[in-house]
Design an enzyme around this catalytic site. Sequence first.
Site, PDB file in Angstrom:
ATOM      1  N   LYS A 197      78.220  92.752 116.359  1.00 32.84           N
ATOM      2  CA  LYS A 197      78.960  93.964 116.721  1.00 32.84           C
ATOM      3  C   LYS A 197      77.937  94.367 117.685  1.00 32.84           C
ATOM      4  O   LYS A 197      76.497  93.898 118.523  1.00 32.84           O
ATOM      5  CB  LYS A 197      78.472  95.055 115.836  1.00 32.84           C
ATOM      6  CG  LYS A 197      79.268  94.520 114.626  1.00 32.84           C
ATOM      7  CD  LYS A 197      81.340  94.612 115.060  1.00 32.84           C
ATOM      8  CE  LYS A 197      82.031  94.591 114.227  1.00 32.84           C
ATOM      9  NZ  LYS A 197      82.443  93.202 113.561  1.00 32.84           N
TER      10      LYS A 197
HETATM   11  C1  LIG Z   1      88.199  96.189 112.846  1.00 32.27           C
HETATM   12  C2  LIG Z   1      87.071  95.789 111.547  1.00 32.27           C
HETATM   13  N1  LIG Z   1      87.359  97.026 110.871  1.00 32.27           N
HETATM   14  C3  LIG Z   1      86.117  96.766 109.451  1.00 32.27           C
HETATM   15  C4  LIG Z   1      84.564  95.567 109.957  1.00 32.27           C
HETATM   16  C5  LIG Z   1      83.474  95.756 108.720  1.00 32.27           C
HETATM   17  O1  LIG Z   1      82.386  95.783 109.142  1.00 32.27           O
HETATM   18  P1  LIG Z   1      81.022  95.110 107.997  1.00 32.27           P
HETATM   19  O2  LIG Z   1      81.497  93.580 108.041  1.00 32.27           O
HETATM   20  O3  LIG Z   1      80.023  95.911 108.615  1.00 32.27           O
HETATM   21  O4  LIG Z   1      81.548  95.743 106.875  1.00 32.27           O
HETATM   22  C6  LIG Z   1      85.001  94.500 110.757  1.00 32.27           C
HETATM   23  C7  LIG Z   1      83.661  93.205 111.219  1.00 32.27           C
HETATM   24  O5  LIG Z   1      84.005  93.068 111.577  1.00 32.27           O
HETATM   25  C8  LIG Z   1      86.250  94.952 111.610  1.00 32.27           C
HETATM   26  O6  LIG Z   1      86.157  94.115 113.225  1.00 32.27           O
END
Ligand SMILES: Cc1ncc(COP(=O)(O)O)c(C=O)c1O
Length: 397
Positions: A197
């Site tokens: 990210k």
């Molecule tokens: C659109 C979206 N929502 C939620 C997530 C979940 O994030 P995390 O990996 O921090 O749980 C991601 C992760 O890539 C994502 O791209």
Amino acid sequence: MTKLAIDGGTPVRPKERFLVFGAPLIEEPEIEEVVACMRRGWIGTGPKVGQFEDDFAAFKGSKHAIAVNSCTAALHLSLFAAGIGPGDEVITTPMTFCATINAIIHCGATPVLADCDRKTMNIMPEEIEKKVTGRTKAILPVHFAGRCCDMDAIRDIARIYDLMVIEDCAHAIESEYKGRKSGCFGDIGCFSFYVTKNVITGEGGMIITEDDHIAERVKVLALHGMSKDAWRRFSDEGYKHYQVIHAGYKYNMMDIQASIGIHQLRRVERYWKQRQQVWLRYNDAFQGLPCITPTNAEPNTKHAYHLYTPLLDVETLGKSRDWVLSALTAESIGVGVHYLPVHLHPFYRKTFGWKKGDFPNAEWIGERTLSLPISAALDEADVTDVITAFTRALTSA
Ligand SMILES: Cc1ncc(COP(=O)(O)O)c(C=O)c1O
């Protein structure tokens, strides 16, 4: 014509220098902070998490910011704290990561999909409205690649039908729309600090809200449902008893993670400018290739430039998207796909009866899209290598 690496030619980059997709830029201050944190001995939830929460709230101009251990946790807790549960429906997009859908399912609620736009790749408000029923409780827009959804229209729908808006801002930490920051349009905003990210903590997430009640619930639910400030129970103030007031979760962020995030957040603007430069270079270099480059940011908005997702003109190319992925991998360029539309994964097909043809725009994108590296860690030469490899793949097919 240069022979492609996939056909036995010399790769654009040697294998030992494979360009890892989404590799973060990690700098000395966060390394030193993590070491200091470890030497201090308080590595779990503590003062660094508190500082990161305060810094994030200041960055967003939000009343509350609660750090958790992922955006998945942030989405789950937000929905749960908002009172969404069995029998409720939550409308979201098929052009998202499975975490968005799973968070809804984990609350016992039903995900309902509304197709996305081919150009912006964001959920279409007119499709949302078609999906509203008496059971709909919330809209969960995902700001795809860092481009804000049409939040005026989405807020109007939410107001008319009395729905909550919980934003998935996993791609959208810097995004803005008509002077407002992402995560601040609706009731709750959820962010990710996963390794790929724009701001990273390794694993990590953040929930922002103006609502005192939701903030309080989220805080308690993120740490087993134990009464407020239970993380302090082992501090130098002496052991503190806690009360369990909900069956909560283990979603708290650690000080080690926050130690990284505090320094990354200070560079959020610099990193954003670096990615914007990469985005502009790609857009410029790929004109004339058999692909559609991402559309510019809409006026009066700020795009977070989290993903660079050209759409391949597979008909002209005469090759599939997956062939291009293989060709780039052979050139030692790491790639991604965001996303194969979520409704076509086996579990969701089986559970919800979703099938091919249900969301034609998401499917159209899903067959053509790929993601090229776009990260503050890239230097000029890396970007040139990506351009060379992509151009070769698309012109020698
Ligand atoms: C659109 C979206 N929502 C939620 C997530 C979940 O994030 P995390 O990996 O921090 O749980 C991601 C992760 O890539 C994502 O791209």
